[in-house]
Design a protein around this motif. Sequence first.
Motif, PDB file in Angstrom:
ATOM      1  N   SER A 226       0.861  -1.183   0.000  1.00 41.41           N
ATOM      2  CA  SER A 226       0.000   0.000   0.000  1.00 41.41           C
ATOM      3  C   SER A 226       0.895   1.230   0.000  1.00 41.41           C
ATOM      4  O   SER A 226       1.665   1.459   0.935  1.00 41.41           O
ATOM      5  CB  SER A 226      -0.916   0.007   1.226  1.00 41.41           C
ATOM      6  N   LEU A 227       0.804   2.020  -1.063  1.00 45.57           N
ATOM      7  CA  LEU A 227       1.678   3.170  -1.252  1.00 45.57           C
ATOM      8  C   LEU A 227       0.971   4.461  -0.839  1.00 45.57           C
ATOM      9  O   LEU A 227      -0.253   4.547  -0.857  1.00 45.57           O
ATOM     10  CB  LEU A 227       2.112   3.260  -2.718  1.00 45.57           C
ATOM     11  N   GLU A 228       1.788   5.451  -0.523  1.00 51.28           N
ATOM     12  CA  GLU A 228       1.219   6.724  -0.053  1.00 51.28           C
ATOM     13  C   GLU A 228       1.955   7.881  -0.709  1.00 51.28           C
ATOM     14  O   GLU A 228       3.184   7.892  -0.787  1.00 51.28           O
ATOM     15  CB  GLU A 228       1.348   6.829   1.470  1.00 51.28           C
ATOM     16  N   ARG A 229       1.201   8.835  -1.200  1.00 50.55           N
ATOM     17  CA  ARG A 229       1.737  10.102  -1.686  1.00 50.55           C
ATOM     18  C   ARG A 229       0.757  11.209  -1.263  1.00 50.55           C
ATOM     19  O   ARG A 229      -0.217  10.946  -0.568  1.00 50.55           O
ATOM     20  CB  ARG A 229       1.925  10.078  -3.212  1.00 50.55           C
ATOM     21  N   ALA A 234      -8.279  13.035  -4.748  1.00 52.61           N
ATOM     22  CA  ALA A 234      -8.671  11.628  -4.627  1.00 52.61           C
ATOM     23  C   ALA A 234      -9.459  11.117  -5.830  1.00 52.61           C
ATOM     24  O   ALA A 234      -9.995  10.024  -5.797  1.00 52.61           O
ATOM     25  CB  ALA A 234      -9.458  11.369  -3.347  1.00 52.61           C
ATOM     26  N   THR A 235      -9.528  11.890  -6.905  1.00 49.78           N
ATOM     27  CA  THR A 235     -10.284  11.471  -8.080  1.00 49.78           C
ATOM     28  C   THR A 235      -9.414  11.355  -9.328  1.00 49.78           C
ATOM     29  O   THR A 235      -9.926  11.186 -10.427  1.00 49.78           O
ATOM     30  CB  THR A 235     -11.425  12.469  -8.362  1.00 49.78           C
ATOM     31  N   GLY A 239      -3.221  15.360  -9.807  1.00 45.23           N
ATOM     32  CA  GLY A 239      -1.872  14.883 -10.082  1.00 45.23           C
ATOM     33  C   GLY A 239      -0.911  14.929  -8.916  1.00 45.23           C
ATOM     34  O   GLY A 239       0.256  14.546  -9.066  1.00 45.23           O
ATOM     35  N   HIS A 240      -1.329  15.353  -7.741  1.00 48.70           N
ATOM     36  CA  HIS A 240      -0.412  15.464  -6.614  1.00 48.70           C
ATOM     37  C   HIS A 240       0.095  14.107  -6.124  1.00 48.70           C
ATOM     38  O   HIS A 240       1.164  14.034  -5.524  1.00 48.70           O
ATOM     39  CB  HIS A 240      -1.082  16.212  -5.453  1.00 48.70           C
ATOM     40  N   CYS A 241      -0.655  13.053  -6.369  1.00 48.02           N
ATOM     41  CA  CYS A 241      -0.256  11.731  -5.862  1.00 48.02           C
ATOM     42  C   CYS A 241       0.432  10.897  -6.936  1.00 48.02           C
ATOM     43  O   CYS A 241       0.529   9.684  -6.808  1.00 48.02           O
ATOM     44  CB  CYS A 241      -1.460  10.986  -5.310  1.00 48.02           C
ATOM     45  N   PRO A 245       4.104   6.366 -13.545  1.00 48.14           N
ATOM     46  CA  PRO A 245       2.902   6.316 -14.368  1.00 48.14           C
ATOM     47  C   PRO A 245       1.610   6.173 -13.565  1.00 48.14           C
ATOM     48  O   PRO A 245       0.523   6.171 -14.140  1.00 48.14           O
ATOM     49  CB  PRO A 245       3.126   5.069 -15.220  1.00 48.14           C
ATOM     50  N   LEU A 246       1.716   6.049 -12.243  1.00 45.50           N
ATOM     51  CA  LEU A 246       0.547   5.785 -11.407  1.00 45.50           C
ATOM     52  C   LEU A 246       0.030   7.064 -10.760  1.00 45.50           C
ATOM     53  O   LEU A 246       0.814   7.920 -10.329  1.00 45.50           O
ATOM     54  CB  LEU A 246       0.892   4.784 -10.295  1.00 45.50           C
ATOM     55  N   LEU A 247      -1.290   7.178 -10.683  1.00 42.65           N
ATOM     56  CA  LEU A 247      -1.944   8.141  -9.797  1.00 42.65           C
ATOM     57  C   LEU A 247      -2.498   7.307  -8.646  1.00 42.65           C
ATOM     58  O   LEU A 247      -3.446   6.540  -8.822  1.00 42.65           O
ATOM     59  CB  LEU A 247      -3.056   8.899 -10.518  1.00 42.65           C
ATOM     60  N   LEU A 248      -1.887   7.437  -7.479  1.00 41.17           N
ATOM     61  CA  LEU A 248      -2.150   6.472  -6.413  1.00 41.17           C
ATOM     62  C   LEU A 248      -3.562   6.537  -5.861  1.00 41.17           C
ATOM     63  O   LEU A 248      -4.059   5.548  -5.330  1.00 41.17           O
ATOM     64  CB  LEU A 248      -1.135   6.645  -5.288  1.00 41.17           C
TER      65      LEU A 248
END
Length: 269
Positions: A226-229, A234-235, A239-241, A245-248
């Motif tokens: 489980s990753l965290e940024r 949250a949608t 782009g903050h997370c 290539p992933l948007l967490l």
Amino acid sequence: MTLTPLSYRVVDRRDETHDTVTFVLEPGGGAALKPFAPGQFAMLYAFGVGEIPVSVSRLGDGHRLTHTIRAVGAVSRALCGLRIGGWVGVRGPFGTTWDAAAAHGNDLLVIAGGIGLAPLRPLVDTVLSEPHAFGRLNVLAGSRTPADLLYQDEFPVWEKPFAAVTVDRPANGWTGRVGVVTTLLREARFTPSDTVAFVCGPEVMMRATARALIHQGVRPDRIRVSLERNMRCATGHCGHCQLGPLLLCRDGPVVGYDQAEPLLTVREL
């Protein structure tokens, strides 16, 4: 999913440690969110302060939600200061799940570091409720000190399959294990080729744990982390997370280590 929080009321509260609180929330009489699944998170809004992502730490009856929060910043401190009857804004559910169903028939390793035990507890609940659907369950938890260990009263239940705890710094009178959580793998009961591992904690702990599991023969795609940024919308829009290539908030937080490994080895990515 909506950008407008729904009002939830604190109906129960428990101090887990000196800086960590578990809340039970229920809808404030109006609309309720869709059901959450183990591994997913909500955006919790402390009115007048701000909003943070917090994974569910237990799935309650009906529309009740349980979250365990450590006071480390302005928003989390405000949330931890709430009492029964207080109000929280809630958005969700967001993110991917631990996908316990895909692990049916396998031995399970649930490995947590610190507050990382909170997102894993609903998974343990799920497995214990379906004991014949899985192989051997192992719950391995690491904590800074004995006083920082979460859910201490639940370990007697988890020990019936297998559970073990280790701490970094023992206190006076501590007779348990001391060391990093990977040392507990020597005691766990699992067949590497038939094992699925679920890991949550600080990134350095997850990397070390995944490497130890791979060394023992567990495939990277069968190790889930489980990753965290820095999640804000949250949608998947702000782009903050972003992590490579992933948007967490959308593609995570739970991902296979085969995806996470090349991203976590890039410094400051």
